[in-house]
Motif scaffolding. Structure first.
Motif, PDB file in Angstrom:
ATOM      1  N   ILE A  77     -87.673 -24.126  39.524  1.00  6.26           N
ATOM      2  CA  ILE A  77     -88.541 -23.526  38.515  1.00  6.26           C
ATOM      3  C   ILE A  77     -87.849 -22.291  37.970  1.00  6.26           C
ATOM      4  CG2 ILE A  77     -90.717 -22.295  38.107  1.00  6.26           C
ATOM      5  CD1 ILE A  77     -92.035 -24.034  40.168  1.00  6.26           C
ATOM      6  N   LYS A  78     -87.819 -22.192  36.656  1.00  7.06           N
ATOM      7  CA  LYS A  78     -87.373 -20.966  35.998  1.00  7.06           C
ATOM      8  C   LYS A  78     -88.602 -20.277  35.404  1.00  7.06           C
ATOM      9  CE  LYS A  78     -86.704 -18.669  32.004  1.00  7.06           C
ATOM     10  NZ  LYS A  78     -85.560 -18.578  31.147  1.00  7.06           N
ATOM     11  N   ILE A  79     -88.758 -18.995  35.671  1.00  9.06           N
ATOM     12  CA  ILE A  79     -89.872 -18.221  35.120  1.00  9.06           C
ATOM     13  C   ILE A  79     -89.306 -17.197  34.152  1.00  9.06           C
ATOM     14  CG2 ILE A  79     -91.834 -16.711  35.628  1.00  9.06           C
ATOM     15  CD1 ILE A  79     -91.806 -17.864  38.473  1.00  9.06           C
ATOM     16  N   ILE A  95     -96.978 -20.973  43.038  1.00  6.48           N
ATOM     17  CA  ILE A  95     -95.708 -21.065  43.762  1.00  6.48           C
ATOM     18  C   ILE A  95     -95.962 -21.084  45.261  1.00  6.48           C
ATOM     19  CG2 ILE A  95     -93.566 -19.831  44.317  1.00  6.48           C
ATOM     20  CD1 ILE A  95     -93.479 -18.930  41.411  1.00  6.48           C
ATOM     21  N   TRP A 102     -86.299 -23.981  44.627  1.00  2.68           N
ATOM     22  CA  TRP A 102     -85.652 -22.856  43.946  1.00  2.68           C
ATOM     23  C   TRP A 102     -86.603 -22.245  42.921  1.00  2.68           C
ATOM     24  CZ3 TRP A 102     -81.288 -21.216  45.997  1.00  2.68           C
ATOM     25  CH2 TRP A 102     -80.442 -22.123  46.637  1.00  2.68           C
ATOM     26  N   VAL A 103     -86.653 -20.924  42.891  1.00  2.00           N
ATOM     27  CA  VAL A 103     -87.398 -20.192  41.861  1.00  2.00           C
ATOM     28  C   VAL A 103     -86.466 -19.133  41.286  1.00  2.00           C
ATOM     29  CG1 VAL A 103     -89.353 -18.709  41.317  1.00  2.00           C
ATOM     30  CG2 VAL A 103     -89.619 -20.559  42.992  1.00  2.00           C
ATOM     31  N   TYR A 105     -86.275 -16.216  38.544  1.00  2.00           N
ATOM     32  CA  TYR A 105     -87.161 -15.404  37.704  1.00  2.00           C
ATOM     33  C   TYR A 105     -86.342 -14.446  36.855  1.00  2.00           C
ATOM     34  CZ  TYR A 105     -90.724 -12.004  36.332  1.00  2.00           C
ATOM     35  OH  TYR A 105     -91.533 -11.170  35.609  1.00  2.00           O
ATOM     36  N   ALA A 134     -89.400 -15.285  44.665  1.00  2.00           N
ATOM     37  CA  ALA A 134     -88.238 -15.791  43.930  1.00  2.00           C
ATOM     38  C   ALA A 134     -87.058 -16.048  44.865  1.00  2.00           C
ATOM     39  CB  ALA A 134     -87.830 -14.806  42.844  1.00  2.00           C
TER      40      ALA A 134
END
Length: 264
Positions: A77-79, A95, A102-103, A105, A134
């Protein structure tokens, strides 16, 4: 069966197509993964600036995330742009519930000119709830200054700042040095697993078409992570992609202001 990795971007919409959700989808797709999206805000903007912004109701943000996570199960996930504290709280809750691998940010807190884009309450909620979840945060020098309370003026200070942020939030940190007054680019990674810093150097490319660079880089990193690359390698590959996208766009004319990268 050839199944691409799936990457979810959670960010604002850019009506001019150069940044935000639109840049993220282009970058993820260009790098060979499948892009899905959750829109946190709708903006009216072009290459000259932002004319308006409308946050999406928090219930709809949550429903979008649930719809994607329950069915598509993205690896990363990209924030990006989180425009108010309630949306930040909602994303953090999702989340914690779904626990993606994977996060990444990208804390879009400051405009290119240095103006804050968030209230202090929103920044505090992000610091308290979102950043500790993250895998990697990617602040530029303006955003690092807000998070640290002091400016980072050179590569040595960037290393110290990245380490402080990494130990504070329990994640890896990539401090982007594009605003350093130097002829050479340097980004600094604090790798939380190895507990050490790494530098990425590159020559600056003179261009007025840099709109969406941060969005594109963070999306490219998330994509490379989703495809199985280790963090340091994922960042190197993503930076190489962004460099090529900047170089390809430098002589293009899209709009009357700061144009976008060429993602393909």
């Amino acid at each position: 069966m050839n199944t691409p990795s799936i990457v979810l971007t959670i960010a604002g919409s850019d009506s001019s197509g150069g940044a935000g959700i639109q840049a993220d989808i282009k970058a993820i797709s260009a790098l060979g993964s499948y892009a899905c999206s959750v829109i946190t805000s709708v903006t009216a903007q072009n290459t000259l600036g932002v004319q308006g912004i409308h946050p999406i109701p928090t219930d709809m943000v949550r429903q979008q995330i649930e719809s994607v996570m329950d069915d598509l199960h993205p690896e990363a996930i990209k924030i990006g742009m989180v425009c108010d504290k309630d949306i930040a709280h909602t994303i953090a809750g999702c989340i914690r519930r779904y626990q993606p691998r994977w996060v990444v940010y990208d804390p879009v807190m400051v405009s290119t000119s240095g103006h804050k884009l968030m209230t202090d309450d929103t920044i505090e909620t992000i610091r308290r709830e979102l950043m500790p979840l993250a895998s990697l945060i990617t602040p530029n020098l303006h955003e690092a200054r807000i998070l640290l309370g002091n400016p980072l003026k050179d590569e040595g200070e960037m290393e110290k700042g990245a380490e402080v942020l990494g130990k504070t939030y329990g994640c890896s940190v990539l401090v982007k040095g594009g605003h350093l007054e130097s002829g050479e680019m340097c980004d600094v990674l604090y790798d939380a697993t190895e507990e050490r810093c790494f530098r990425y150097h590159a020559h600056k490319i003179e261009s007025h078409n840099l709109h969406g660079t941060g969005c594109t880089l963070s999306s490219a990193i998330a994509t490379q992570l989703s495809q199985g690359h280790p963090l340091k390698e994922a960042i190197a590959l993503a930076k190489d992609y962004v460099t090529k996208a900047i170089d390809k766009a430098k002589d293009m004319h899209i709009g009357n202001g700061h144009g976008p990268l060429w993602h393909f």
